[in-house]
Design a protein around this motif. Structure first.
Motif, PDB file in Angstrom:
ATOM      1  N   ILE A   1      -5.430  -6.817  -1.344  1.00 60.61           N
ATOM      2  CA  ILE A   1      -5.936  -7.736  -2.377  1.00 60.61           C
ATOM      3  C   ILE A   1      -7.097  -8.539  -1.814  1.00 60.61           C
ATOM      4  O   ILE A   1      -6.976  -9.167  -0.752  1.00 60.61           O
ATOM      5  CB  ILE A   1      -4.829  -8.687  -2.871  1.00 60.61           C
ATOM      6  N   GLY A   2      -8.223  -8.521  -2.511  1.00 59.86           N
ATOM      7  CA  GLY A   2      -9.389  -9.288  -2.084  1.00 59.86           C
ATOM      8  C   GLY A   2      -9.916  -8.888  -0.726  1.00 59.86           C
ATOM      9  O   GLY A   2     -10.483  -9.714   0.000  1.00 59.86           O
ATOM     10  N   GLY A   3      -9.722  -7.625  -0.359  1.00 61.48           N
ATOM     11  CA  GLY A   3     -10.216  -7.133   0.921  1.00 61.48           C
ATOM     12  C   GLY A   3      -9.295  -7.404   2.084  1.00 61.48           C
ATOM     13  O   GLY A   3      -9.656  -7.115   3.237  1.00 61.48           O
ATOM     14  N   GLU A   4      -8.101  -7.930   1.828  1.00 63.25           N
ATOM     15  CA  GLU A   4      -7.164  -8.233   2.896  1.00 63.25           C
ATOM     16  C   GLU A   4      -5.800  -7.615   2.606  1.00 63.25           C
ATOM     17  O   GLU A   4      -5.422  -7.420   1.449  1.00 63.25           O
ATOM     18  CB  GLU A   4      -6.999  -9.757   3.050  1.00 63.25           C
ATOM     19  N   TRP A   5      -5.066  -7.337   3.681  1.00 57.59           N
ATOM     20  CA  TRP A   5      -3.695  -6.854   3.556  1.00 57.59           C
ATOM     21  C   TRP A   5      -2.770  -8.064   3.557  1.00 57.59           C
ATOM     22  O   TRP A   5      -2.773  -8.852   4.512  1.00 57.59           O
ATOM     23  CB  TRP A   5      -3.359  -5.901   4.695  1.00 57.59           C
ATOM     24  N   VAL A   6      -2.002  -8.213   2.482  1.00 59.93           N
ATOM     25  CA  VAL A   6      -1.168  -9.396   2.318  1.00 59.93           C
ATOM     26  C   VAL A   6       0.268  -8.976   2.016  1.00 59.93           C
ATOM     27  O   VAL A   6       0.519  -7.916   1.445  1.00 59.93           O
ATOM     28  CB  VAL A   6      -1.700 -10.312   1.191  1.00 59.93           C
ATOM     29  N   SER A   7       1.204  -9.816   2.385  1.00 57.26           N
ATOM     30  CA  SER A   7       2.611  -9.545   2.105  1.00 57.26           C
ATOM     31  C   SER A   7       2.910  -9.785   0.642  1.00 57.26           C
ATOM     32  O   SER A   7       2.187 -10.521  -0.061  1.00 57.26           O
ATOM     33  CB  SER A   7       3.506 -10.420   2.986  1.00 57.26           C
ATOM     34  N   GLY A   8       3.986  -9.201   0.154  1.00 57.06           N
ATOM     35  CA  GLY A   8       4.361  -9.346  -1.240  1.00 57.06           C
ATOM     36  C   GLY A   8       5.056 -10.665  -1.512  1.00 57.06           C
ATOM     37  O   GLY A   8       5.664 -11.278  -0.630  1.00 57.06           O
ATOM     38  N   ASP A   9       4.984 -11.104  -2.758  1.00 57.84           N
ATOM     39  CA  ASP A   9       5.588 -12.366  -3.155  1.00 57.84           C
ATOM     40  C   ASP A   9       7.109 -12.340  -3.013  1.00 57.84           C
ATOM     41  O   ASP A   9       7.725 -13.331  -2.627  1.00 57.84           O
ATOM     42  CB  ASP A   9       5.208 -12.667  -4.609  1.00 57.84           C
ATOM     43  N   SER A  10       7.729 -11.195  -3.285  1.00 57.62           N
ATOM     44  CA  SER A  10       9.193 -11.115  -3.282  1.00 57.62           C
ATOM     45  C   SER A  10       9.783 -11.044  -1.881  1.00 57.62           C
ATOM     46  O   SER A  10      10.952 -11.365  -1.673  1.00 57.62           O
ATOM     47  CB  SER A  10       9.655  -9.892  -4.073  1.00 57.62           C
ATOM     48  N   GLY A  11       8.989 -10.606  -0.919  1.00 56.35           N
ATOM     49  CA  GLY A  11       9.505 -10.397   0.422  1.00 56.35           C
ATOM     50  C   GLY A  11      10.296  -9.105   0.578  1.00 56.35           C
ATOM     51  O   GLY A  11      10.764  -8.780   1.671  1.00 56.35           O
ATOM     52  N   LYS A  12      10.454  -8.357  -0.496  1.00 60.18           N
ATOM     53  CA  LYS A  12      11.215  -7.109  -0.467  1.00 60.18           C
ATOM     54  C   LYS A  12      10.282  -5.927  -0.194  1.00 60.18           C
ATOM     55  O   LYS A  12       9.091  -5.973  -0.509  1.00 60.18           O
ATOM     56  CB  LYS A  12      11.951  -6.897  -1.791  1.00 60.18           C
ATOM     57  N   THR A  13      10.845  -4.877   0.374  1.00 61.48           N
ATOM     58  CA  THR A  13      10.061  -3.679   0.659  1.00 61.48           C
ATOM     59  C   THR A  13      10.760  -2.434   0.119  1.00 61.48           C
ATOM     60  O   THR A  13      11.941  -2.463  -0.236  1.00 61.48           O
ATOM     61  CB  THR A  13       9.841  -3.504   2.179  1.00 61.48           C
ATOM     62  N   ILE A  14      10.013  -1.353   0.065  1.00 64.90           N
ATOM     63  CA  ILE A  14      10.503  -0.050  -0.395  1.00 64.90           C
ATOM     64  C   ILE A  14      10.218   0.954   0.704  1.00 64.90           C
ATOM     65  O   ILE A  14       9.122   0.965   1.284  1.00 64.90           O
ATOM     66  CB  ILE A  14       9.790   0.375  -1.698  1.00 64.90           C
ATOM     67  N   ASP A  15      11.180   1.809   1.002  1.00 67.03           N
ATOM     68  CA  ASP A  15      10.995   2.841   2.015  1.00 67.03           C
ATOM     69  C   ASP A  15      10.229   4.030   1.445  1.00 67.03           C
ATOM     70  O   ASP A  15      10.499   4.479   0.325  1.00 67.03           O
ATOM     71  CB  ASP A  15      12.345   3.335   2.543  1.00 67.03           C
ATOM     72  N   LEU A  16       9.281   4.535   2.216  1.00 65.63           N
ATOM     73  CA  LEU A  16       8.631   5.809   1.917  1.00 65.63           C
ATOM     74  C   LEU A  16       9.275   6.860   2.794  1.00 65.63           C
ATOM     75  O   LEU A  16       9.328   6.714   4.022  1.00 65.63           O
ATOM     76  CB  LEU A  16       7.126   5.735   2.196  1.00 65.63           C
ATOM     77  N   LEU A  17       9.761   7.938   2.164  1.00 63.08           N
ATOM     78  CA  LEU A  17      10.554   8.942   2.871  1.00 63.08           C
ATOM     79  C   LEU A  17       9.822  10.269   2.986  1.00 63.08           C
ATOM     80  O   LEU A  17       8.927  10.587   2.202  1.00 63.08           O
ATOM     81  CB  LEU A  17      11.880   9.161   2.143  1.00 63.08           C
ATOM     82  N   ASN A  18      10.240  11.053   3.962  1.00 61.22           N
ATOM     83  CA  ASN A  18       9.807  12.435   4.108  1.00 61.22           C
ATOM     84  C   ASN A  18      10.811  13.304   3.342  1.00 61.22           C
ATOM     85  O   ASN A  18      11.967  13.423   3.751  1.00 61.22           O
ATOM     86  CB  ASN A  18       9.784  12.822   5.591  1.00 61.22           C
ATOM     87  N   PRO A  19      10.400  13.922   2.229  1.00 65.49           N
ATOM     88  CA  PRO A  19      11.367  14.679   1.423  1.00 65.49           C
ATOM     89  C   PRO A  19      11.856  15.963   2.073  1.00 65.49           C
ATOM     90  O   PRO A  19      12.828  16.560   1.604  1.00 65.49           O
ATOM     91  CB  PRO A  19      10.592  14.983   0.143  1.00 65.49           C
ATOM     92  N   ALA A  20      11.210  16.377   3.157  1.00 67.49           N
ATOM     93  CA  ALA A  20      11.655  17.589   3.843  1.00 67.49           C
ATOM     94  C   ALA A  20      12.846  17.336   4.750  1.00 67.49           C
ATOM     95  O   ALA A  20      13.577  18.276   5.088  1.00 67.49           O
ATOM     96  CB  ALA A  20      10.514  18.190   4.652  1.00 67.49           C
ATOM     97  N   ASN A  21      13.071  16.054   5.134  1.00 62.10           N
ATOM     98  CA  ASN A  21      14.205  15.772   6.023  1.00 62.10           C
ATOM     99  C   ASN A  21      14.891  14.434   5.733  1.00 62.10           C
ATOM    100  O   ASN A  21      15.859  14.081   6.394  1.00 62.10           O
ATOM    101  CB  ASN A  21      13.760  15.810   7.498  1.00 62.10           C
ATOM    102  N   GLY A  22      14.372  13.682   4.770  1.00 65.24           N
ATOM    103  CA  GLY A  22      14.995  12.421   4.396  1.00 65.24           C
ATOM    104  C   GLY A  22      14.698  11.260   5.312  1.00 65.24           C
ATOM    105  O   GLY A  22      15.202  10.152   5.097  1.00 65.24           O
ATOM    106  N   GLN A  23      13.875  11.435   6.335  1.00 64.79           N
ATOM    107  CA  GLN A  23      13.587  10.364   7.284  1.00 64.79           C
ATOM    108  C   GLN A  23      12.553   9.389   6.735  1.00 64.79           C
ATOM    109  O   GLN A  23      11.654   9.770   5.982  1.00 64.79           O
ATOM    110  CB  GLN A  23      13.100  10.951   8.607  1.00 64.79           C
ATOM    111  N   ARG A  24      12.693   8.130   7.134  1.00 69.49           N
ATOM    112  CA  ARG A  24      11.741   7.104   6.683  1.00 69.49           C
ATOM    113  C   ARG A  24      10.426   7.233   7.442  1.00 69.49           C
ATOM    114  O   ARG A  24      10.401   7.398   8.657  1.00 69.49           O
ATOM    115  CB  ARG A  24      12.317   5.701   6.893  1.00 69.49           C
ATOM    116  N   LEU A  25       9.328   7.128   6.685  1.00 69.66           N
ATOM    117  CA  LEU A  25       7.996   7.191   7.266  1.00 69.66           C
ATOM    118  C   LEU A  25       7.390   5.805   7.428  1.00 69.66           C
ATOM    119  O   LEU A  25       6.758   5.497   8.436  1.00 69.66           O
ATOM    120  CB  LEU A  25       7.067   8.035   6.373  1.00 69.66           C
ATOM    121  N   SER A  26       7.559   4.976   6.407  1.00 65.97           N
ATOM    122  CA  SER A  26       6.933   3.660   6.403  1.00 65.97           C
ATOM    123  C   SER A  26       7.610   2.807   5.343  1.00 65.97           C
ATOM    124  O   SER A  26       8.529   3.272   4.652  1.00 65.97           O
ATOM    125  CB  SER A  26       5.430   3.794   6.116  1.00 65.97           C
TER     126      SER A  26
END
Length: 501
Positions: free
Chosen positions: A22-47
């Motif tokens: 946002i506005g050229g900067e990486w900022v944390s979310g308002d909620s403080g919650k995150t979502i996992d991005l997974l590798n669908p070939a093995n179910g492992q978390r990527l980020s």
């Protein structure tokens, strides 16, 4: 023998967590919650990504509105140079971005390298040239000059799907930037690793606020974004159900939309077709991107004279398809992008059998070494399909092709057009008159004759009926990112004399 690509370390390839951009900067979310991005070939978390909300959408829209005060008056040269630089950055890290697409989406690396990345780069290069060709017109009258200005809308909201994230990102932002708009982009919460890493790569060349990226679930971000009073236009690619909600949100401020939605494309094979070429195309349409393709020819309409030969050859072809580790260059079909999508596809196969269809090949979850932990489904052919069945009318979005038999051209045209969708279609015939007659009668935005997926730069792509409206991948889309303003300059001096006694 081909081996999986050597993967860089996680730190070199992508971050363990991304904020909103946002506005050229990486900022944390308002909620403080995150979502996992997974590798669908093995179910492992990527980020991890931020689980955004209305407050995050508000910040992003305000940043885009502020940036529009200057970017909206940028020169064509400035816009062209930015778009060309975005293409250059992608070219410099093609292997990295292809691998990110593969790791997070499950698509084969060969597709990511030879389709996704070249197509993404081509969008930036195509619209870089368009920046100098966005002009109005003048009209001469005996007593006036009419000037038509073409101007950007302002802040546009763009929502993209998970099946081809980089392609969809470029398809949305390239024309919007070329026209001088600023952007708030919401990628899919399940597959967006490549998109976020792309904006980390180009953050130093994007003017602050010109492109903002907010991640999160659609229910938490979508309404706040699309209904914001400073947003002037929305572009969306995804499902009909979500599109209906977006249209409702957009109605709050009466803003225009472009929508590219689902498809249930008819792939018609006539009795005079080149059978071997058509079989190859049908196999590709079944497995390409694991069938997670809105333009796939999932209704395979076979003339009764060639049906048996065609199905036998198609089954043999699919039997040779290599399924496995998507990072292996030899792999031809990877893993469905999520557990939810895998289960949805399998449920449709069950529905088809309940409706009276029969599994000719595949039909179940793939198993074996390297497959059991992932979302792999066997390439599937369903036969004895009637066009009225749910499997022939609803988008499955997986490696499932429904074979339908027909006798004459009028019958196949009725079936092809008997669909709520109208996004793409294919036709195989050696008869030129037949090719023109059938393709013109098909109610669909794109028809490929004698080669399916024959995508060409600059050709419009978009749908009829509930496949949406607006055309992308071409200069037509620029009309959807600009407004016209008419200015009439009077050349006659003095009053008209309307009120003289």
């Amino acid at each position: 023998m081909n081996k999986p690509l050597q993967q860089p370390s996680a730190a070199a390839l992508h971050l363990p967590e991304y904020g909103h951009f946002i506005g050229g900067e990486w900022v944390s979310g308002d909620s403080g919650k995150t979502i996992d991005l997974l590798n669908p070939a093995n179910g492992q978390r990527l980020s991890r990504i931020q689980a955004g909300n209305a407050a995050d959408a508000e910040r992003a829209v305000q940043a885009a509105a502020k940036a529009f005060t200057t970017w909206g008056h940028s020169t064509p040269g400035q816009r062209q140079e930015l778009l060309l630089e975005l293409a250059r950055r992608l070219k410099a890290r093609m292997q990295d971005f292809a691998l990110l697409e593969t790791l997070n989406n499950g698509k084969p690396i060969r597709e990511a390298l030879h389709f996704d990345l070249p197509t993404t780069i081509a969008q930036f290069e195509l619209f870089a040239g368009a920046a100098f060709h966005l002009h109005g017109q003048s009209l001469d009258y005996p007593d006036a000059i009419g000037i038509v200005h073409r101007e950007p809308y302002g802040v546009v909201a763009q929502i993209i799907p998970w099946n081809v994230p980089l392609v969809m990102m470029a398809t949305k932002i390239a024309p919007a930037l070329a026209a001088g708009n600023t952007i708030v982009l919401k990628p899919a919460e399940t597959v967006c690793l490549s998109v976020l890493e792309f904006f980390r790569e180009v953050a130093d060349v994007l003017p602050p606020g010109v492109v903002n990226v907010v991640t999160g679930y659609g229910a938490d971000v979508g309404e706040a974004l699309v209904s914001h009073p400073l947003v002037r236009k929305v572009a969306f690619t995804g499902s009909i159900a979500t599109a209906r909600r977006i249209m409702g949100y957009a109605a709050a401020n009466v803003i225009p939309q472009t929508l590219e939605l689902g498809g249930k494309s008819a792939h018609i094979v006539c009795d005079d077709a080149d059978i071997d070429a058509a079989v190859e195309a049908a196999a590709l349409s079944t497995i390409f991107n694991k069938g997670e393709v809105c333009i796939a020819g999932t209704r395979l309409m076979l003339h009764e004279r060639i049906r048996d030969e065609f199905l036998e050859k198609l089954a043999r072809t699919l039997d040779t398809v290599k399924q496995g580790d998507p990072t292996d260059p030899a792999t031809q079909i990877g893993a469905q992008a999520s557990v939810m999508q895998r289960d949805k596809v399998l449920s449709y196969i069950d529905i088809g059998m309940q409706e009276g269809a029969r599994v000719y090949r595949g039909g179940k979850r793939a198993s074996g070494p390297g497959l059991d932990e992932g979302n792999f489904i066997e390439p599937t052919i369903l036969v004895d399909v009637d066009n009225s069945m749910r499997i022939a009318q609803e988008e499955i979005f997986g490696p499932v092709t429904c074979a339908i038999t027909w006798k004459d051209d009028d019958e196949v045209l009725r079936m092809a057009n008997d669909s709520t969708y109208g996004l793409a279609g294919g036709l195989w015939t050696r008869n030129l008159t037949r090719a023109h007659r059938i393709s013109r009668a098909m109610q669909t935005g794109t028809v490929w004759v004698n080669r399916y997926f024959n995508l060409k730069p600059g050709m419009p792509l978009g749908g009829y009926k509930q496949s949406g409206f607006g055309r992308e991948f071409c200069f037509d889309i620029l009309n959807h990112y600009t407004l016209t303003k008419s200015v009439v300059i009077n050349l006659e001096e003095g009053p008209l004399g309307l009120f003289q006694g």
